[in-house]
Design a protein around this motif. Structure first.
Motif, PDB file in Angstrom:
ATOM      1  N   GLY A  93      -8.862  -3.931  -2.807  1.00 41.28           N
ATOM      2  CA  GLY A  93      -9.786  -4.946  -2.276  1.00 41.28           C
ATOM      3  C   GLY A  93     -11.162  -4.381  -1.975  1.00 41.28           C
ATOM      4  O   GLY A  93     -11.521  -3.296  -2.423  1.00 41.28           O
ATOM      5  N   ASN A  94     -11.898  -5.114  -1.147  1.00 44.07           N
ATOM      6  CA  ASN A  94     -13.304  -4.741  -0.927  1.00 44.07           C
ATOM      7  C   ASN A  94     -13.397  -3.534   0.004  1.00 44.07           C
ATOM      8  O   ASN A  94     -12.784  -3.510   1.064  1.00 44.07           O
ATOM      9  N   CYS A  95     -14.112  -2.545  -0.423  1.00 40.04           N
ATOM     10  CA  CYS A  95     -14.218  -1.305   0.343  1.00 40.04           C
ATOM     11  C   CYS A  95     -15.328  -1.449   1.380  1.00 40.04           C
ATOM     12  O   CYS A  95     -16.408  -1.921   1.084  1.00 40.04           O
ATOM     13  N   ASN A 153     -11.952   4.871  -3.643  1.00 38.46           N
ATOM     14  CA  ASN A 153     -11.046   5.115  -4.786  1.00 38.46           C
ATOM     15  C   ASN A 153      -9.584   4.991  -4.366  1.00 38.46           C
ATOM     16  O   ASN A 153      -8.695   5.066  -5.213  1.00 38.46           O
ATOM     17  N   ASN A 154      -9.346   4.840  -3.092  1.00 44.15           N
ATOM     18  CA  ASN A 154      -7.953   4.845  -2.614  1.00 44.15           C
ATOM     19  C   ASN A 154      -7.627   3.679  -1.698  1.00 44.15           C
ATOM     20  O   ASN A 154      -6.742   3.757  -0.851  1.00 44.15           O
ATOM     21  N   GLU A 175       0.855  -1.205   0.000  1.00 41.33           N
ATOM     22  CA  GLU A 175       0.000   0.000   0.000  1.00 41.33           C
ATOM     23  C   GLU A 175       0.886   1.249   0.000  1.00 41.33           C
ATOM     24  O   GLU A 175       2.031   1.199   0.455  1.00 41.33           O
ATOM     25  N   GLU A 176       0.312   2.363  -0.434  1.00 43.39           N
ATOM     26  CA  GLU A 176       1.060   3.624  -0.438  1.00 43.39           C
ATOM     27  C   GLU A 176       0.812   4.376   0.867  1.00 43.39           C
ATOM     28  O   GLU A 176      -0.330   4.459   1.348  1.00 43.39           O
ATOM     29  N   ARG A 195      -3.171   9.947  -1.062  1.00 41.02           N
ATOM     30  CA  ARG A 195      -3.504   9.010  -2.157  1.00 41.02           C
ATOM     31  C   ARG A 195      -4.484   9.682  -3.140  1.00 41.02           C
ATOM     32  O   ARG A 195      -4.342   9.556  -4.356  1.00 41.02           O
ATOM     33  N   GLU A 196      -5.458  10.412  -2.603  1.00 39.05           N
ATOM     34  CA  GLU A 196      -6.470  11.051  -3.472  1.00 39.05           C
ATOM     35  C   GLU A 196      -5.813  12.120  -4.341  1.00 39.05           C
ATOM     36  O   GLU A 196      -6.095  12.221  -5.540  1.00 39.05           O
ATOM     37  N   HIS A 197      -4.896  12.886  -3.742  1.00 34.53           N
ATOM     38  CA  HIS A 197      -4.186  13.908  -4.537  1.00 34.53           C
ATOM     39  C   HIS A 197      -3.458  13.256  -5.704  1.00 34.53           C
ATOM     40  O   HIS A 197      -3.554  13.687  -6.862  1.00 34.53           O
TER      41      HIS A 197
END
Ligand code: HEM
Ligand SMILES: CC(=O)ONC(=O)c1ccccc1O
Length: 551
Positions: free
Chosen positions: A541-543, A537-538, A228-229, A275-277
């Protein structure tokens, strides 16, 4: 004594002393007249007669679901009501700002000196009979006694509206971008940017921002751990961060706000926004392969500001207001009314937003129980469990009911400080603030608390209801029906909140158009943003079923 100490001028009239024993009220612009601006003009009388009380408005907005289903469905009706919410709430906030905590009269300081928090009501003059002017006791009760008697939680009581920890951490993460008290200078001073400037993501200034940026495709720096980031480590990105000495270096991350290492809930949101940015940068790069890093970065930042305001209004405020009316983020509704696109953060807004009682005593992440103490300076908890499991835990964890702080000594200490800061800054009484924001003054401690014992104890300590101080009054007020807070907190917080959101420059006519955000695609990211999409969106796997309410 100073004849203005009894605040004789009503309805927004300004008290001016005339020598040592006399005063006059300046009723200019209040639509009232008379010695104390107490008589409404003919038209004002009609307007007052037509306007439902705040309690009635709240009751209407939180009931009649079918009525609101129709209003929400018909754009003309929904826009009409939303414009009313924008204009009525914003009208309560002085813009340009009028007072500082050092001056109970208008000064150029109040307009131009950004290092002050502004004041919604001027401080009580220094030379008054009591701390609150003329009401209450000569000395206010010891703050620690107040905390011990009224704010310490005997047992955990969940928020009746089902708010969860995701909501509580959102409140803390979002508001700390503009609640930045400069404690070295004093509780009336701040070091922030007075609004939604997303400095908590990009850093307090260009220096920090340039360390957090990758200067590649507009993106912020990240590192990969467990597939993951995450934000970079402090040892690789030298930005000002507050960590106690014993925190191991692999747990020290470089974030936009120096205090966001404090809690994993903050680290979760910090990570999600980074992550969104970067996701937005990828979308923009797809639309504009011709753009350089700077263009991608700057435009992505404006989109993040837009997404923030959209989510705050349509998910966060929607939840905390519990309105059946669907709140919308539509800056264009204000294009045909006078609206100041500037904001100044008030210290009363800051105090009102001390929602530490929302914090539960513990958190359960995939079966592991962490107390608040376990949570302190432990961003690694998010990484160890993974973003999905951690978010799941936040969604399922009930938030606490307001006014009952958890046992944690730190949050109880903060409550004591807040009470003491309100005294240092000479806040006026709760009732003066209620009148300032269009609410009727509370007539008794029983009306305030709805509880005989509490009322008796408070009366003994404060003497009379007009002698009750701001923050203690906010916390001790009974909750409004179907609400998280009492009427004072909602009706005073609402104007600051809506003004702070809708006065953002991106809401102004010259900014609010597709080209500012890279074209329709970028504009659309803002207009379709939601809390759920922000997470889903960030995350791989399952949200989880993202919401500010426990399932
Ligand atoms: C267990 C979780 C939390 C802890 C340990 C904590 C701790 C603190 C501390 C130490 C301060 C500095 C106060 C001072 O020095 O006088 C503070 C300020 C503050 N806290 Fe919290 N807090 C927590 C959660 C929250 C939450 C959930 C909110 C929700 C809105 C919140 C809102 C605030 C605000 C508005 C301030 C003032 C910030 C400023 O003006 O600089 N806190 N908190
Ligand atoms: C429609 C409206 O004003 O909602 N906002 C609020 O009530 C509100 C109250 C306190 C703090 C933040 C808020 O956003």
């Amino acid at each position: 004594a100073n004849p203005c100490c009894s605040f004789p001028c009503q309805n927004g009239g300004v008290c001016l002393t005339q020598g040592y024993d006399n005063y006059i009220c300046d009723c200019t612009g209040t639509e009232f007249y008379g010695k104390n601006c107490e008589t409404p003009t003919f038209f004002k009388r009609i307007k007052l007669w037509l306007r439902p009380s705040s309690e009635t408005q709240h009751a209407l907005l939180t009931n009649y679901p079918w009525f609101w289903a129709v209003v929400n469905y018909v754009p003309f009706l929904s826009n009409f009501v939303m414009k009313k919410v924008y204009t009525m709430r914003s009208a309560m906030v002085d813009s340009p700002p009028t007072y500082t905590s050092d001056h109970p009269y208008i000064t150029w300081e109040a307009a131009a000196n950004l290092s002050y928090f502004t004041r919604a009501l001027p401080p009580v003059p220094q030379d008054c009979p009591t701390p609150l002017g003329v009401w209450g006791k000569q000395t206010l009760p010891d703050a620690q006694i107040i905390v011990n008697m009224f704010l310490r939680r005997e047992r955990f009581i969940p928020d009746p509206m089902g708010s969860n920890a995701l909501f509580a951490f959102f409140a803390q993460h979002f508001t700390h971008q503009f609640f930045k008290t400069d404690f070295k200078r004093g509780p009336g001073f701040q070091w922030g940017g007075h609004g939604v400037d997303v400095s908590h993501v990009y850093g307090k200034d260009k220096g920090v921002e340039n360390v957090l940026r990758s200067f590649n495709n507009g993106k912020l720096r990240v590192q990969e751990i467990n597939g993951e980031e995450w934000p970079p480590l402090l040892e690789n990105a030298d930005v000002p961060m507050t960590y106690p000495p014993l925190v191991p270096k692999e747990n020290k991350f470089a974030l936009g706000h120096k205090d966001y290492g404090l809690l994993p809930g903050l680290f979760m949101y910090a990570t999600i926004w980074v992550r969104e940015h970067n996701r937005v940068c990828d979308v923009l790069k797809g639309e504009h392969p011709e753009w350089d890093d700077e263009h991608l970065f700057q435009t992505a930042k404006l989109i993040i500001i837009g997404e923030t305001i959209k989510i705050v209004i349509e998910d966060y405020v929607q939840h905390l207001s519990n309105y059946n009316f669907k709140l919308t983020f539509k800056p264009e509704l204000l294009f045909d009314v006078p609206h100041q696109y500037q904001n100044r953060i008030a210290v009363e807004f800051n105090h009102l937003y001390h929602w530490h009682p929302l914090m539960p005593d513990s958190f359960n992440i995939s079966g592991t129980v962490y107390t608040v103490k376990d949570f302190m300076f432990r961003p690694d908890i998010v990484i160890k469990h993974g973003m999905n499991s951690f978010v799941e835990g936040m969604i399922k964890q009930r938030a606490g009911r307001m006014s009952h702080h958890n046992h944690h000594p730190l949050t109880l200490h903060v409550a004591k400080e807040t009470i003491e800061h309100g005294r240092q800054l000479k806040f006026q009484s709760l009732n003066q603030y209620r009148k300032r924001f269009g609410l009727p003054p509370i007539k008794s401690f029983l009306e305030l608390t709805g509880d005989e014992t509490l009322a008796k104890d408070l009366e003994e300590l404060y003497g009379e209801i007009d002698g009750l101080e701001f923050y203690v009054g906010l916390l001790m007020e009974k909750l409004r029906h179907k609400a998280i807070f009492g009427s004072s907190l909602i009706e005073i917080g609402g104007p600051f909140s809506v003004k702070g959101l809708m006065s953002n420059p991106i809401c102004s006519p010259k900014y609010w158009k597709p080209s500012t955000f890279g074209g329709e695609v970028g504009f659309n990211i803002i207009q379709t943003a939601s809390l759920k999409k922000l997470f889903c969106n960030n995350m791989k796997g399952n949200c989880p079923s993202v919401s500010f309410k426990v399932p």
